[in-house]
Design a protein around this motif. Structure first.
Motif, PDB file in Angstrom:
ATOM      1  N   PHE A 116      -1.387  39.219 -35.528  1.00  0.00           N
ATOM      2  CA  PHE A 116      -1.326  38.455 -36.764  1.00  0.00           C
ATOM      3  C   PHE A 116       0.016  37.727 -36.765  1.00  0.00           C
ATOM      4  O   PHE A 116       1.059  38.344 -36.534  1.00  0.00           O
ATOM      5  CB  PHE A 116      -1.424  39.383 -37.985  1.00  0.00           C
ATOM      6  CG  PHE A 116      -1.809  38.673 -39.250  1.00  0.00           C
ATOM      7  CD1 PHE A 116      -3.128  38.612 -39.650  1.00  0.00           C
ATOM      8  CD2 PHE A 116      -0.839  38.046 -40.033  1.00  0.00           C
ATOM      9  CE1 PHE A 116      -3.491  37.948 -40.805  1.00  0.00           C
ATOM     10  CE2 PHE A 116      -1.187  37.382 -41.185  1.00  0.00           C
ATOM     11  CZ  PHE A 116      -2.518  37.327 -41.585  1.00  0.00           C
ATOM     12  N   ILE A 117      -0.007  36.409 -36.988  1.00  0.00           N
ATOM     13  CA  ILE A 117       1.220  35.624 -36.867  1.00  0.00           C
ATOM     14  C   ILE A 117       1.457  34.795 -38.117  1.00  0.00           C
ATOM     15  O   ILE A 117       0.552  34.564 -38.925  1.00  0.00           O
ATOM     16  CB  ILE A 117       1.184  34.687 -35.642  1.00  0.00           C
ATOM     17  CG1 ILE A 117       0.153  33.567 -35.862  1.00  0.00           C
ATOM     18  CG2 ILE A 117       0.903  35.450 -34.368  1.00  0.00           C
ATOM     19  CD1 ILE A 117       0.271  32.440 -34.848  1.00  0.00           C
ATOM     20  N   ALA A 118       2.692  34.378 -38.267  1.00  0.00           N
ATOM     21  CA  ALA A 118       3.096  33.391 -39.267  1.00  0.00           C
ATOM     22  C   ALA A 118       3.790  32.258 -38.538  1.00  0.00           C
ATOM     23  O   ALA A 118       4.707  32.492 -37.740  1.00  0.00           O
ATOM     24  CB  ALA A 118       4.043  34.015 -40.301  1.00  0.00           C
ATOM     25  N   ALA A 119       3.330  31.028 -38.784  1.00  0.00           N
ATOM     26  CA  ALA A 119       3.881  29.856 -38.112  1.00  0.00           C
ATOM     27  C   ALA A 119       4.248  28.804 -39.148  1.00  0.00           C
ATOM     28  O   ALA A 119       3.573  28.670 -40.181  1.00  0.00           O
ATOM     29  CB  ALA A 119       2.899  29.287 -37.092  1.00  0.00           C
ATOM     30  N   CYS A 120       5.317  28.073 -38.864  1.00  0.00           N
ATOM     31  CA  CYS A 120       5.696  26.992 -39.766  1.00  0.00           C
ATOM     32  C   CYS A 120       4.789  25.792 -39.505  1.00  0.00           C
ATOM     33  O   CYS A 120       4.034  25.768 -38.525  1.00  0.00           O
ATOM     34  CB  CYS A 120       7.167  26.626 -39.583  1.00  0.00           C
ATOM     35  SG  CYS A 120       7.530  25.712 -38.072  1.00  0.00           S
ATOM     36  N   TRP A 121       4.886  24.776 -40.349  1.00  0.00           N
ATOM     37  CA  TRP A 121       3.973  23.639 -40.213  1.00  0.00           C
ATOM     38  C   TRP A 121       4.400  22.689 -39.090  1.00  0.00           C
ATOM     39  O   TRP A 121       3.765  21.671 -38.869  1.00  0.00           O
ATOM     40  CB  TRP A 121       3.830  22.906 -41.542  1.00  0.00           C
ATOM     41  CG  TRP A 121       5.059  22.192 -42.051  1.00  0.00           C
ATOM     42  CD1 TRP A 121       6.331  22.652 -42.068  1.00  0.00           C
ATOM     43  CD2 TRP A 121       5.095  20.892 -42.630  1.00  0.00           C
ATOM     44  NE1 TRP A 121       7.164  21.734 -42.624  1.00  0.00           N
ATOM     45  CE2 TRP A 121       6.440  20.627 -42.990  1.00  0.00           C
ATOM     46  CE3 TRP A 121       4.137  19.917 -42.920  1.00  0.00           C
ATOM     47  CZ2 TRP A 121       6.841  19.439 -43.587  1.00  0.00           C
ATOM     48  CZ3 TRP A 121       4.543  18.739 -43.529  1.00  0.00           C
ATOM     49  CH2 TRP A 121       5.877  18.502 -43.843  1.00  0.00           C
ATOM     50  N   HIS A 122       5.470  23.046 -38.353  1.00  0.00           N
ATOM     51  CA  HIS A 122       5.836  22.316 -37.147  1.00  0.00           C
ATOM     52  C   HIS A 122       5.403  23.073 -35.890  1.00  0.00           C
ATOM     53  O   HIS A 122       5.887  22.790 -34.792  1.00  0.00           O
ATOM     54  CB  HIS A 122       7.354  22.083 -37.120  1.00  0.00           C
ATOM     55  CG  HIS A 122       7.865  21.329 -38.306  1.00  0.00           C
ATOM     56  ND1 HIS A 122       8.492  21.951 -39.364  1.00  0.00           N
ATOM     57  CD2 HIS A 122       7.805  20.009 -38.620  1.00  0.00           C
ATOM     58  CE1 HIS A 122       8.829  21.039 -40.277  1.00  0.00           C
ATOM     59  NE2 HIS A 122       8.423  19.866 -39.861  1.00  0.00           N
ATOM     60  N   HIS A 123       4.544  24.077 -36.078  1.00  0.00           N
ATOM     61  CA  HIS A 123       3.893  24.804 -34.980  1.00  0.00           C
ATOM     62  C   HIS A 123       4.822  25.786 -34.271  1.00  0.00           C
ATOM     63  O   HIS A 123       4.533  26.193 -33.142  1.00  0.00           O
ATOM     64  CB  HIS A 123       3.285  23.846 -33.952  1.00  0.00           C
ATOM     65  CG  HIS A 123       2.311  22.867 -34.530  1.00  0.00           C
ATOM     66  ND1 HIS A 123       1.858  21.769 -33.833  1.00  0.00           N
ATOM     67  CD2 HIS A 123       1.722  22.806 -35.747  1.00  0.00           C
ATOM     68  CE1 HIS A 123       1.024  21.080 -34.591  1.00  0.00           C
ATOM     69  NE2 HIS A 123       0.923  21.695 -35.749  1.00  0.00           N
ATOM     70  N   PHE A 124       5.887  26.212 -34.903  1.00  0.00           N
ATOM     71  CA  PHE A 124       6.731  27.264 -34.339  1.00  0.00           C
ATOM     72  C   PHE A 124       6.285  28.619 -34.891  1.00  0.00           C
ATOM     73  O   PHE A 124       6.145  28.781 -36.106  1.00  0.00           O
ATOM     74  CB  PHE A 124       8.203  27.043 -34.689  1.00  0.00           C
ATOM     75  CG  PHE A 124       8.851  25.928 -33.921  1.00  0.00           C
ATOM     76  CD1 PHE A 124       9.399  26.162 -32.671  1.00  0.00           C
ATOM     77  CD2 PHE A 124       8.912  24.654 -34.445  1.00  0.00           C
ATOM     78  CE1 PHE A 124       9.999  25.149 -31.956  1.00  0.00           C
ATOM     79  CE2 PHE A 124       9.508  23.621 -33.742  1.00  0.00           C
ATOM     80  CZ  PHE A 124      10.052  23.865 -32.487  1.00  0.00           C
ATOM     81  N   VAL A 125       6.050  29.576 -33.991  1.00  0.00           N
ATOM     82  CA  VAL A 125       5.718  30.934 -34.424  1.00  0.00           C
ATOM     83  C   VAL A 125       6.984  31.598 -34.935  1.00  0.00           C
ATOM     84  O   VAL A 125       7.975  31.712 -34.224  1.00  0.00           O
ATOM     85  CB  VAL A 125       5.106  31.754 -33.273  1.00  0.00           C
ATOM     86  CG1 VAL A 125       4.859  33.191 -33.715  1.00  0.00           C
ATOM     87  CG2 VAL A 125       3.813  31.114 -32.797  1.00  0.00           C
ATOM     88  N   LEU A 126       6.956  32.037 -36.196  1.00  0.00           N
ATOM     89  CA  LEU A 126       8.123  32.637 -36.823  1.00  0.00           C
ATOM     90  C   LEU A 126       8.099  34.156 -36.743  1.00  0.00           C
ATOM     91  O   LEU A 126       9.115  34.782 -36.452  1.00  0.00           O
ATOM     92  CB  LEU A 126       8.223  32.202 -38.286  1.00  0.00           C
ATOM     93  CG  LEU A 126       8.291  30.689 -38.528  1.00  0.00           C
ATOM     94  CD1 LEU A 126       8.351  30.408 -40.023  1.00  0.00           C
ATOM     95  CD2 LEU A 126       9.481  30.075 -37.816  1.00  0.00           C
ATOM     96  N   LEU A 127       6.945  34.768 -37.032  1.00  0.00           N
ATOM     97  CA  LEU A 127       6.808  36.220 -37.021  1.00  0.00           C
ATOM     98  C   LEU A 127       5.449  36.586 -36.455  1.00  0.00           C
ATOM     99  O   LEU A 127       4.498  35.790 -36.501  1.00  0.00           O
ATOM    100  CB  LEU A 127       6.955  36.792 -38.439  1.00  0.00           C
ATOM    101  CG  LEU A 127       8.310  36.642 -39.132  1.00  0.00           C
ATOM    102  CD1 LEU A 127       8.220  37.120 -40.575  1.00  0.00           C
ATOM    103  CD2 LEU A 127       9.397  37.405 -38.394  1.00  0.00           C
ATOM    104  N   ALA A 128       5.353  37.807 -35.958  1.00  0.00           N
ATOM    105  CA  ALA A 128       4.083  38.307 -35.427  1.00  0.00           C
ATOM    106  C   ALA A 128       4.061  39.821 -35.544  1.00  0.00           C
ATOM    107  O   ALA A 128       5.116  40.470 -35.582  1.00  0.00           O
ATOM    108  CB  ALA A 128       3.889  37.880 -33.970  1.00  0.00           C
ATOM    109  N   CYS A 129       2.862  40.372 -35.597  1.00  0.00           N
ATOM    110  CA  CYS A 129       2.703  41.828 -35.597  1.00  0.00           C
ATOM    111  C   CYS A 129       1.361  42.173 -34.977  1.00  0.00           C
ATOM    112  O   CYS A 129       0.454  41.338 -34.910  1.00  0.00           O
ATOM    113  CB  CYS A 129       2.817  42.408 -37.014  1.00  0.00           C
ATOM    114  SG  CYS A 129       1.472  41.942 -38.132  1.00  0.00           S
TER     115      CYS A 129
END
Length: 300
Positions: free
Chosen positions: A247-260
């Motif tokens: 499960f990931i969180a990405a900014c709207w510029h397509h950079f993955v910020l967090l994952a678990c």
């Protein structure tokens, strides 16, 4: 003695394999010092018989980054075809041992480089990965949201539990080396959030996967119609998987910020809750989040 052990050693490269003596340098104490000097890593620490070139390990590293499904077994079979030799299962163990050492070397090199550049502070990746999202200019007018992310899960990267085949369960002691990975301790702090919220509303369900379409009187009507939040059987994750996806969180510029990791479950509410809690604690609470079942998530 270690010079004699390198007199008849098998060198494995991407497009060939051969046996040749390697002359150690006066400063070398261990066999692997000589091997790394010539661009190879052995499959054993003290008495190497087979070595794999750094070129081969680097090529597999990039292939695996591009296609995570390309396994070590597939790489070993590819090498066997290129070298015109029969495949044997023990080749996987040899390649895996050398590849683990290769990854450990890369990690230590990156750690020392980050220390030298001052990029070793906590949450450095989250605070610097996307300049457009986190950097503020002097005199910049305030925006409605300080940051925008999208979150979602994917169940393609499954990992079979060792007990599936009747074997003794094996604990995985490996820990991720990146600071954007949220561990299970932080995730499990939110495992009862949905249950508590629903009980307060006298709706006795645990998570989205258990919310049936027969629920009446909900102000979020689309929750009942939107299939991603439905209780279909294909949404269930069976216990045969130790890890059922990420499960990931990405900014709207397509950079993955967090994952678990998603462990023995589908997309439970605790995963986005844990990621958003971490984002708000670092970037502030004035943020926005897009989610394909945001209507159901808003109820938490």
């Amino acid at each position: 003695n270690h010079c004699m052990s390198l007199a008849d050693i098998e060198l494995v490269d991407l497009f060939g394999r051969w046996r040749t003596p390697l002359q150690s340098q006066p400063s070398h104490i261990y066999p692997n010092e000589t091997l790394i000097f010539y661009g190879y890593l052995s499959c054993s620490p003290l008495y190497p018989m087979v070595t794999i070139s750094l070129h081969t390990l680097t090529a597999y590293h990039q292939l695996h980054r591009t296609c995570p499904w390309f396994s070590i077994q597939a790489q070993c079979k590819t090498l066997c075809h290129l070298h015109n030799i029969p495949y044997h299962a023990y080749l996987n163990t040899q390649f895996s041992a050398a590849y683990d050492v290769y990854l450990e070397i890369l990690h230590h090199v990156k750690t020392r480089l980050n220390d030298a550049l001052g990029q070793n502070t906590p949450n450095w990746w989250l605070l610097n990965s996307c300049l457009c999202c986190v950097y503020k200019l002097e005199g910049e007018p305030p925006l409605p949201f300080d940051w925008l992310v999208t979150v979602d899960g994917n169940n393609s990267l499954k990992h079979w539990a060792s007990s599936t085949y009747g074997l003794q369960p094996q604990e995985d002691s490996q820990q991720p080396c990146s600071d954007y990975w949220v561990d299970q301790v932080a995730v499990n702090k939110f495992q009862n959030e949905v249950r508590t919220h629903m009980i307060r509303q006298s709706i006795f369900v645990y998570d989205w996967e258990d919310v049936g379409s027969e629920t009446q009187g909900s102000e979020f009507r689309c929750t009942e119609r939107w299939q991603n939040a439905g209780p279909e059987q294909h949404k269930k994750m069976f216990a045969v998987f130790d890890e059922s996806g990420i499960f990931i969180a990405a900014c709207w510029h397509h950079f993955v910020l967090l994952a678990c990791d998603m462990v023995r479950s589908g997309e439970l509410a605790k995963y986005p809750l844990a990621l958003l809690d971490h984002l708000m604690s670092i970037l502030g609470e004035n943020g926005g989040c897009a989610y394909d079942i945001g209507c159901a998530f808003a109820k938490t």
